[in-house]
Design a protein around this motif. Structure first.
Motif, PDB file in Angstrom:
ATOM      1  N   ASP A 177       0.798  -1.162   0.061  1.00  0.00           N
ATOM      2  CA  ASP A 177      -0.029   0.008  -0.011  1.00  0.00           C
ATOM      3  C   ASP A 177       0.786   1.249   0.062  1.00  0.00           C
ATOM      4  O   ASP A 177       1.895   1.220   0.456  1.00  0.00           O
ATOM      5  CB  ASP A 177      -1.039   0.163   1.325  1.00  0.00           C
ATOM      6  N   PRO A 178       0.423   2.360  -0.457  1.00  0.00           N
ATOM      7  CA  PRO A 178       0.949   3.604  -0.615  1.00  0.00           C
ATOM      8  C   PRO A 178       1.290   3.788   1.146  1.00  0.00           C
ATOM      9  O   PRO A 178       0.388   3.687   1.696  1.00  0.00           O
ATOM     10  CB  PRO A 178       0.239   4.725  -1.196  1.00  0.00           C
ATOM     11  N   SER A 179       2.577   4.552   1.286  1.00  0.00           N
ATOM     12  CA  SER A 179       2.811   4.948   2.819  1.00  0.00           C
ATOM     13  C   SER A 179       2.206   6.418   3.127  1.00  0.00           C
ATOM     14  O   SER A 179       2.569   7.243   3.013  1.00  0.00           O
ATOM     15  CB  SER A 179       4.081   4.973   3.174  1.00  0.00           C
ATOM     16  N   GLN A 180       0.766   6.235   3.480  1.00  0.00           N
ATOM     17  CA  GLN A 180       0.026   7.566   3.724  1.00  0.00           C
ATOM     18  C   GLN A 180       0.055   7.825   5.147  1.00  0.00           C
ATOM     19  O   GLN A 180      -0.580   9.167   5.321  1.00  0.00           O
ATOM     20  CB  GLN A 180      -1.357   7.203   3.340  1.00  0.00           C
ATOM     21  N   ALA A 181       0.669   7.252   6.196  1.00  0.00           N
ATOM     22  CA  ALA A 181       0.672   7.870   7.356  1.00  0.00           C
ATOM     23  C   ALA A 181       1.471   7.291   8.499  1.00  0.00           C
ATOM     24  O   ALA A 181       1.979   6.051   8.185  1.00  0.00           O
ATOM     25  CB  ALA A 181      -0.768   7.684   8.010  1.00  0.00           C
ATOM     26  N   LEU A 182       1.924   7.883   9.222  1.00  0.00           N
ATOM     27  CA  LEU A 182       2.969   7.046  10.621  1.00  0.00           C
ATOM     28  C   LEU A 182       1.912   7.026  11.733  1.00  0.00           C
ATOM     29  O   LEU A 182       1.007   8.106  11.999  1.00  0.00           O
ATOM     30  CB  LEU A 182       4.057   8.405  10.973  1.00  0.00           C
ATOM     31  N   TYR A 183       2.126   5.976  12.247  1.00  0.00           N
ATOM     32  CA  TYR A 183       1.208   5.399  13.492  1.00  0.00           C
ATOM     33  C   TYR A 183       1.992   5.409  14.788  1.00  0.00           C
ATOM     34  O   TYR A 183       3.284   4.990  14.754  1.00  0.00           O
ATOM     35  CB  TYR A 183       0.521   4.160  13.048  1.00  0.00           C
ATOM     36  N   ILE A 184       1.319   5.880  15.916  1.00  0.00           N
ATOM     37  CA  ILE A 184       1.999   5.719  17.039  1.00  0.00           C
ATOM     38  C   ILE A 184       0.992   4.992  17.887  1.00  0.00           C
ATOM     39  O   ILE A 184      -0.282   5.517  18.115  1.00  0.00           O
ATOM     40  CB  ILE A 184       2.516   6.929  17.615  1.00  0.00           C
ATOM     41  N   VAL A 185       1.314   3.767  18.620  1.00  0.00           N
ATOM     42  CA  VAL A 185       0.386   3.188  19.632  1.00  0.00           C
ATOM     43  C   VAL A 185       0.144   3.812  20.693  1.00  0.00           C
ATOM     44  O   VAL A 185       1.105   4.165  21.619  1.00  0.00           O
ATOM     45  CB  VAL A 185       0.913   1.845  19.404  1.00  0.00           C
ATOM     46  N   LYS A 186      -1.306   4.260  21.035  1.00  0.00           N
ATOM     47  CA  LYS A 186      -1.437   4.903  22.478  1.00  0.00           C
ATOM     48  C   LYS A 186      -1.950   3.663  23.453  1.00  0.00           C
ATOM     49  O   LYS A 186      -1.629   3.804  24.671  1.00  0.00           O
ATOM     50  CB  LYS A 186      -2.602   5.706  22.257  1.00  0.00           C
ATOM     51  N   SER A 187      -2.544   2.685  22.838  1.00  0.00           N
ATOM     52  CA  SER A 187      -2.988   1.491  23.776  1.00  0.00           C
ATOM     53  C   SER A 187      -3.178   0.250  22.732  1.00  0.00           C
ATOM     54  O   SER A 187      -3.256   0.576  21.631  1.00  0.00           O
ATOM     55  CB  SER A 187      -4.120   1.746  24.469  1.00  0.00           C
ATOM     56  N   GLY A 188      -3.156  -0.965  23.164  1.00  0.00           N
ATOM     57  CA  GLY A 188      -3.370  -1.986  22.453  1.00  0.00           C
ATOM     58  C   GLY A 188      -1.991  -2.579  21.921  1.00  0.00           C
ATOM     59  O   GLY A 188      -0.807  -2.162  22.284  1.00  0.00           O
ATOM     60  N   GLN A 189      -2.161  -3.529  20.663  1.00  0.00           N
ATOM     61  CA  GLN A 189      -0.760  -3.884  20.210  1.00  0.00           C
ATOM     62  C   GLN A 189      -1.280  -4.334  18.611  1.00  0.00           C
ATOM     63  O   GLN A 189      -2.421  -4.826  18.427  1.00  0.00           O
ATOM     64  CB  GLN A 189      -0.722  -5.350  20.647  1.00  0.00           C
ATOM     65  N   VAL A 190      -0.164  -3.947  18.078  1.00  0.00           N
ATOM     66  CA  VAL A 190      -0.180  -4.088  16.341  1.00  0.00           C
ATOM     67  C   VAL A 190       0.743  -5.377  16.056  1.00  0.00           C
ATOM     68  O   VAL A 190       1.923  -5.117  16.445  1.00  0.00           O
ATOM     69  CB  VAL A 190      -0.212  -2.880  15.727  1.00  0.00           C
ATOM     70  N   SER A 191       0.480  -6.109  15.296  1.00  0.00           N
ATOM     71  CA  SER A 191       1.481  -7.111  14.634  1.00  0.00           C
ATOM     72  C   SER A 191       1.991  -6.707  13.276  1.00  0.00           C
ATOM     73  O   SER A 191       0.917  -6.302  12.610  1.00  0.00           O
ATOM     74  CB  SER A 191       1.155  -8.587  14.631  1.00  0.00           C
ATOM     75  N   MET A 220       5.215   3.007  20.806  1.00  0.00           N
ATOM     76  CA  MET A 220       6.157   2.555  19.642  1.00  0.00           C
ATOM     77  C   MET A 220       5.351   3.218  18.433  1.00  0.00           C
ATOM     78  O   MET A 220       4.012   3.130  18.262  1.00  0.00           O
ATOM     79  CB  MET A 220       6.238   1.007  19.556  1.00  0.00           C
ATOM     80  N   ALA A 221       6.297   3.463  17.519  1.00  0.00           N
ATOM     81  CA  ALA A 221       5.713   3.856  16.293  1.00  0.00           C
ATOM     82  C   ALA A 221       5.889   2.881  14.884  1.00  0.00           C
ATOM     83  O   ALA A 221       6.975   1.966  15.306  1.00  0.00           O
ATOM     84  CB  ALA A 221       6.406   5.214  15.742  1.00  0.00           C
ATOM     85  N   PHE A 222       4.918   3.019  14.156  1.00  0.00           N
ATOM     86  CA  PHE A 222       5.342   1.913  12.724  1.00  0.00           C
ATOM     87  C   PHE A 222       4.765   2.844  11.633  1.00  0.00           C
ATOM     88  O   PHE A 222       4.151   3.712  11.658  1.00  0.00           O
ATOM     89  CB  PHE A 222       4.647   0.684  12.999  1.00  0.00           C
ATOM     90  N   GLY A 223       5.079   2.173  10.392  1.00  0.00           N
ATOM     91  CA  GLY A 223       4.691   2.878   9.216  1.00  0.00           C
ATOM     92  C   GLY A 223       5.513   4.021   8.868  1.00  0.00           C
ATOM     93  O   GLY A 223       5.108   5.049   8.161  1.00  0.00           O
ATOM     94  N   GLU A 224       6.718   3.691   9.534  1.00  0.00           N
ATOM     95  CA  GLU A 224       7.929   4.736   9.619  1.00  0.00           C
ATOM     96  C   GLU A 224       8.164   5.399   7.985  1.00  0.00           C
ATOM     97  O   GLU A 224       8.696   6.244   7.963  1.00  0.00           O
ATOM     98  CB  GLU A 224       9.035   4.347  10.365  1.00  0.00           C
ATOM     99  N   ASN A 225       7.964   4.589   7.186  1.00  0.00           N
ATOM    100  CA  ASN A 225       8.296   4.945   5.821  1.00  0.00           C
ATOM    101  C   ASN A 225       7.405   6.263   5.203  1.00  0.00           C
ATOM    102  O   ASN A 225       7.538   6.640   4.042  1.00  0.00           O
ATOM    103  CB  ASN A 225       8.602   3.928   4.710  1.00  0.00           C
ATOM    104  N   ILE A 254      -0.517  10.281  11.943  1.00  0.00           N
ATOM    105  CA  ILE A 254      -0.161  11.301  11.358  1.00  0.00           C
ATOM    106  C   ILE A 254       0.080  11.400   9.609  1.00  0.00           C
ATOM    107  O   ILE A 254       0.875  10.475   9.436  1.00  0.00           O
ATOM    108  CB  ILE A 254       1.238  12.112  11.933  1.00  0.00           C
ATOM    109  N   PRO A 255      -0.823  11.917   9.222  1.00  0.00           N
ATOM    110  CA  PRO A 255      -0.784  11.675   7.677  1.00  0.00           C
ATOM    111  C   PRO A 255       0.466  12.161   6.964  1.00  0.00           C
ATOM    112  O   PRO A 255       1.152  13.186   7.288  1.00  0.00           O
ATOM    113  CB  PRO A 255      -2.117  12.309   6.950  1.00  0.00           C
ATOM    114  N   HIS A 256       0.858  11.459   5.872  1.00  0.00           N
ATOM    115  CA  HIS A 256       1.944  11.745   5.090  1.00  0.00           C
ATOM    116  C   HIS A 256       2.038  13.252   4.714  1.00  0.00           C
ATOM    117  O   HIS A 256       3.171  13.964   5.013  1.00  0.00           O
ATOM    118  CB  HIS A 256       2.266  10.917   3.761  1.00  0.00           C
TER     119      HIS A 256
END
Length: 171
Positions: free
Chosen positions: A57-71, A90-95, A119-121
């Motif tokens: 997918d196009p890298s359209q946003a950076l994500y930072i987890v406030k609660s929960g867990q993502v694999s 932790m952040a992901f979608g860093e590209n 946070i949108p690209h």
């Protein structure tokens, strides 16, 4: 002496800054620099097994987890292999910090629910275009992050006795 022209922040803004300051891509920024992202941050809730994005997918946003867990998963044939679990802070979608990048993994919510700062690209690009200093700090953090990942990759390769062809990574 207090500077009467220095911006003051609300309690809510300070909480966000303190949270972001512990996140890899924001930890080099001052509060005044983080402030530039505030209007762009969207808080979003996800539910278990919800796909946040797919590989390629196009890298359209950076994500930072406030609660929960993502694999974070890579698809191998018809299956997904978990590569990393992302937790609070932790952040992901860093590209999404890069221009015209595509996702290299699939992100799926692992917990019953998860809350993210998104946070949108386009907002990242606006901040980067107007502040080369912020861009330099965040891209330095990204380079350090990728460097640490390379070290882990090479260590995993060595411990697997060359099970795969590492040279393919550079082709």
């Amino acid at each position: 002496m207090l500077n009467p022209f220095k911006r003051t922040y609300s309690e809510g803004e300070l909480e966000i800054f303190e949270f972001l300051a512990n996140t890899v891509f924001f930890n080099k920024l001052k509060y005044a620099e983080m402030y530039r992202f505030l209007s762009a941050i969207h808080n979003r809730k996800y539910v278990k097994d919800e796909v946040i994005f797919f590989r390629n997918d196009p890298s359209q946003a950076l994500y930072i987890v406030k609660s929960g867990q993502v694999s974070l998963n890579v698809d191998i044939k018809d299956d997904l292999e978990n590569v990393l679990r992302i937790r609070r802070g932790m952040a992901f979608g860093e590209n999404a910090l890069l221009t015209d990048a595509k996702r290299v993994y699939t992100a799926i919510v692992d917990s019953e629910e998860a809350e993210m700062m998104v946070i949108p690209h386009y907002a990242v690009k606006e901040v980067f275009d107007s502040s080369p200093k912020i861009k330099a700090k965040m891209l330095a953090s990204l380079a350090e992050y990728y460097n640490a990942n390379n070290h882990r990759l090479f260590a995993a390769y060595k411990s697997s006795f060359g099970f795969f062809k590492l040279g393919e990574m550079f082709e």
